[in-house]
Design an enzyme around this catalytic site. Structure first.
Site, PDB file in Angstrom:
ATOM      1  N   HIS E  46       2.770  38.704  50.090  1.00 40.99           N
ATOM      2  CA  HIS E  46       2.184  37.616  50.871  1.00 40.99           C
ATOM      3  C   HIS E  46       1.699  38.058  52.248  1.00 40.99           C
ATOM      4  O   HIS E  46       0.965  37.321  52.901  1.00 40.99           O
ATOM      5  CB  HIS E  46       3.167  36.448  50.977  1.00 40.99           C
ATOM      6  CG  HIS E  46       3.375  35.741  49.676  1.00 40.99           C
ATOM      7  ND1 HIS E  46       2.357  35.112  49.015  1.00 40.99           N
ATOM      8  CD2 HIS E  46       4.465  35.605  48.889  1.00 40.99           C
ATOM      9  CE1 HIS E  46       2.820  34.599  47.879  1.00 40.99           C
ATOM     10  NE2 HIS E  46       4.096  34.887  47.768  1.00 40.99           N
ATOM     11  N   GLU E 150      13.429  33.745  41.293  1.00 39.07           N
ATOM     12  CA  GLU E 150      12.801  32.655  42.054  1.00 39.07           C
ATOM     13  C   GLU E 150      12.122  31.620  41.171  1.00 39.07           C
ATOM     14  O   GLU E 150      11.243  30.885  41.640  1.00 39.07           O
ATOM     15  CB  GLU E 150      11.835  33.211  43.094  1.00 39.07           C
ATOM     16  CG  GLU E 150      10.867  34.270  42.587  1.00 39.07           C
ATOM     17  CD  GLU E 150       9.991  34.844  43.711  1.00 39.07           C
ATOM     18  OE1 GLU E 150       9.908  34.270  44.796  1.00 39.07           O
ATOM     19  OE2 GLU E 150       9.366  35.901  43.466  1.00 39.07           O
ATOM     20  N   ASP E 176      10.004  29.774  46.489  1.00 33.52           N
ATOM     21  CA  ASP E 176       9.505  29.670  45.125  1.00 33.52           C
ATOM     22  C   ASP E 176      10.546  29.066  44.195  1.00 33.52           C
ATOM     23  O   ASP E 176      10.207  28.311  43.282  1.00 33.52           O
ATOM     24  CB  ASP E 176       9.061  31.045  44.618  1.00 33.52           C
ATOM     25  CG  ASP E 176       7.652  31.380  45.074  1.00 33.52           C
ATOM     26  OD1 ASP E 176       6.795  30.481  45.041  1.00 33.52           O
ATOM     27  OD2 ASP E 176       7.400  32.533  45.450  1.00 33.52           O
TER      28      ASP E 176
HETATM   29 MG   LIG Z   1       8.434  34.231  46.294  1.00 32.19          MG
END
Ligand SMILES: [Mg+2]
Ligand SMILES: [Mg+2]
Ligand SMILES: [Mg+2]
Ligand SMILES: [Mg+2]
Ligand SMILES: [Mg+2]
Ligand SMILES: [Mg+2]
Lengths: 257, 257, 257, 257, 257, 257
Positions: E46, E150, E176
């Site tokens: 990310h 997750e 998540d």
């Molecule tokens: Mg994640």
């Protein structure tokens, strides 16, 4: 080093037309170098191009056996050797306004006894395919040094600039010259008689001194006109302009002009 | 800041041998720094290396606790502080030809009252592990400033250059010195008696003035010879040369020499 | 060009507070530009930031309609036009110590007849949304040129510097000024009466000459204090400091302070 | 596209020896390409080289009229077209262990009806100097696809891999093959009879299927030995190794070995 | 390789707190690595960070003798070896939802016989200071492989994932996981009992299987809470957050909060 | 996030014409984004553009309030989230040939419960100007996911692809479709009746399923023709083509056509 050097081509009597790259990136420079331009200019003064980018672009154009010319920023004497070390065949220095400016340009771009260029151009030597001693002997003739004439002060000192050993050509910057001669009020070179006269004078002085006469041309018509006036080294348009024009043509055909 | 500083090592009485990087890229610089060189030089004058690349290469070498030295381009006074701000321990300035050149070098690389270096070396302060006031007090002694002596003019002004406060060493550029002393006709330093004499003179002047004597050496033999002549800061070969030699050895063993 | 130009904002009577970026990278610059800073400075002098990085960072900040200011290295006259060509709204030049320095700054950053800036700012023209002739007419008013006053010599020449046509503001560098006034022995601006007096004097001279008064502030408190002293262009902290502080706060809450 | 294509050279009956670049940077790649290597490999699997760097390095080597081969990371099918789009003449895919792996390699690197490569190789078309329809007709023959055989599983599936349409060569990875065949306990290919037998077998299978046999060789001697065993596409050493060796030789001559 | 390896530190019984870098650039990463974090994570999933940038950032952090961990994008098996080849001490793989995912992670990150990692980590070998055979013997223990848990699917397969040879740790992605368990309607991990239970379960399963339990923590308080729950590998905050917070504090003190 | 989102514009009933960037570099992308294109595409499949470059180009285009779309390489599911995390408004995935391919595309680009996109789009959240919970609620509607239909297999599975939840549009690749339907023998879409029929069918299926119909158009005429056939998302030409055309026009006027 291109198969036929820029110096040879300039001696060929035919005007040379050059592309002018202002956008960083090797792939756009390569695309232009694949077209029948006589040489390609990479503009480090007003193109928003850093040294690393210019070096990679120059290497890309050189690889296509196309003469490569770099315009450096104003007063960038320390950069000049770093550009020539890449192995480019021409260097354009902006704002050469005085004899002192011209001597500094010659000092930075020519080896002794003409100038004071420093030794270490290992990539250029490899590109030229010469031994080191041969490169030293040849180098002052391999790359062409242009002094830009683009202010009233430069016109005042034109004889001294043109007579400076190590200067190979004069290169007119019509926009800056017009701004200078109009006191900062106009960009219209062709509409300003004093500019037109100066441009004629510069060509004549170049010829008198055995120098190449070059000029930046915003349009092909401007280039054709000046080729007839004795200019043999003519930069035409920019990659920014070409990209915008090609895209605008498409938009116009789509009714979004 | 390396565990034993470059200045300490130079004071150790043993000649220091240094690698010389001309190829952009941190990984090659790192590989050399992992070898038993006494220090590593990154060449921004004739290496085709931009500021961003030099900064990353210098940080890489520093990380390995190896003294890092940068050679800057000619007359690049504005760049000198930006190089020292990285935290390197030495700076080599080419073409220091006059007392004025030497004073400009000192001004750019030393804080007041010796020079006019500007404050803001936050990375260097962190690397040195010092507080800000302590760094200010120590900084003029942390990085070594070398003036390159490589023209006839520089020899003419050698006393003035060597006596300039803030200059820590003289560094001979044998190629340029030979070109200068032979009027642009030779690169053969060892074959030119005047060059050999000048190299001896420079070592003597360095010694007289309490300065380090350094020299660029194209080969290990040249380095060993000059270590005996009193040079203690000797750059040997280049990454270009090492890479080409290693590869050429392989080609030779393959019968493609 | 931001919706409300830097010049307009400076004329608004309210002090402007600016972030100060020393870390290369567009994403950190963007993050600061999304905060309510009045303008963002990108520091090419002591930030370890190259031209390519500074250009991309400036473009990123400009895209957020935030006035963008670049501090260039010492004496980097050739770089100044390349920075203004990006379209930034302010330029800070360090170590403007003499009237000659001030005139060189004006020459590099203003078009004739005020200076000698060279034409070719095509990105800036596009960003400003102006035609070429209109840009020429407006450009000297679009970007603000700051002369840094940060040495005793500069104080000695303050009247001449402040009166130089083309200089739009004076910008105090308290660290260098303190170093200069204390002979290289202190960084404590507030603890040095002579520095405090000089800072007052510079604000007064700026006001007398119709110039903006700016100053680098290590802390918000320093900024608030100097806003009251008449400074309207105040750089506060650095991205290095902000990042370190935010992370140190987390470490402290983790018991690792 | 090199003047004599890699495919032509491979058909010439003479073993080809190739350099192997693991260091990012165009200038080192160029230096190797200027030597009499038959081709140059750029290693994106274990070289720490990103796509942007590999693209620029490949373009640099191609520019010297030298066949360029890229090794991609494991399973990087989406990257394969992006590498071929540059115009390289060979692609080496690691860890082709099954018939399915081989079919995926062929699919990614050959146009229909052999594979599923996607159209858009505009740089490669320009480099090849072909029209678009001609490029489509020729492309599956222009670039050579190598499947690396370097695990026990691959040996088990060797017939299926070698028979897969679109696979042009088998390429042995001796280190991984030794690790696989020794259960992770050895790197000594020559000291492991099972590895030596596998290497003979792979050459035989290549020959049977009309495929090129290639192998990575840590040393020139390893290459010469395997050239005699029928391998015609031999990568020798790495730029890391060459650089380290050249520098170590210098250090040894300096008494610092 | 850091002086005390990440694996050693994890075995030390004390929770490790780690910074989390999402901003490209070596200088920001270096600044965090100079603080007393136990390790530094570089987020390629990310964080908007490319391979070239991540490689340089990892090398920078490693140079400071700080354990370096990289989070790779989802399913990036080909990239995993390229990250480990740099020499980092930990790798976090997102979205390991099934036993098959876990086996693919182990295959990509461990040498035979545990996995199928490919040989060629020359920089890592140099950093570890080991010979090649010793590195092969040690490597599976040098770098820690974390499987991110997750999603609901991952919880359903938790026993199989945790029991997979070559997996060294479980790493919770609370955002998540909350999104997954709430059907895409919430980010509030602490406010969702099912998430809290899952986090407890994951720690228990890690302990049962002799695995390290790790978790991403948006705040120091979240980290302290989970350290008490048995988590020993805790990522705290991000460079984006730290930079924004430090700058926001300054703005608040300036009355611009 | 542009002032009027791509989704809004697509709902506006007017066909959208888009530029298509294949040349790395922010300045060329910016220049196109300043023209009246409805959106700009950055092509990571066949443009020779790496992630770092694409990220910077996307940020540049977004900054001009222009919808930005990225085409990713084949099968690049791990990259899709990294592209959406930048905040672009559309993503085009090549070679979506099966229902499974379509579901993988939806999984990678939509948050639960539609897909399995992973949380962490901090730049996109900032660009959208939303809080985190609001972004989560809105995100599946903010960016448009296009499945490229460009093989016979895809036509065979068209109903299943078009009916896949999370797919927002179908995007025709006429070159690959023609290659596929002609068995690798032609690029002439308009001259191949089967291709023309397929293009009509795809538009119809898009309409039936409430999807946007998009297509890559080599020329404006091709775009106008297909706008009439119901295509509303039309990519026209490329930056390579525009640059080459603009430059070729200049050459033609110079008599060098
Ligand atoms: Mg994640
Ligand atoms: Mg000009
Ligand atoms: Mg020299
Ligand atoms: Mg200062
Ligand atoms: Mg292998
Ligand atoms: Mg296609």
């Amino acid at each position: 080093m291109s198969a036929q050097t820029l110096r040879d081509r300039l001696a060929g009597g035919r005007p040379l037309f050059m592309s002018w790259s202002m956008l960083p990136g090797t792939l756009g420079a390569e695309l232009l170098a694949q077209q029948p331009w006589d040489a390609c200019v990479i503009d480090m003064q007003h193109g928003l191009i850093g040294y690393q980018e210019a070096r990679d672009m120059a290497a890309t154009v050189m690889a296509l056996d196309k003469p490569t010319v770099v315009r450096v920023p104003v007063g960038a004497h320390g950069l000049m050797g770093r550009v020539l070390d890449i192995g480019v065949e021409g260097l354009i220095a902006p704002m050469v306004n005085t004899g002192e400016d011209a001597r500094a340009l010659a000092a930075a771009t020519k080896y002794p006894p003409v100038g004071e260029r420093s030794w270490g151009a290992y990539r250029a030597i490899g590109s030229a395919g010469l031994g080191q001693e041969d490169y030293l002997a040849a180098a002052n003739g391999l790359a062409v040094s242009f002094a830009m004439i683009e202010t009233r002060t430069a016109l005042d000192n034109l004889d001294e600039i043109a007579a400076t050993p190590g200067i190979d050509g004069l290169f007119v910057g019509p926009n800056d010259l017009t701004i200078s001669l109009t006191g900062g009020t106009s960009l219209d070179a062709m509409g300003t008689p004093e500019v037109r006269e100066a441009i004629s004078l510069i060509a004549a002085k170049a010829s008198e001194n055995g120098l190449v006469a070059g000029i930046y041309c915003g349009t092909p018509d401007f280039a054709l006109t000046h080729a007839e006036l004795g200019y043999s080294f003519l930069a035409v348009g920019t990659d920014r302009g070409f990209l915008a024009e090609g895209a605008a043509n498409a938009l116009a055909r789509l009714g979004r002009g």
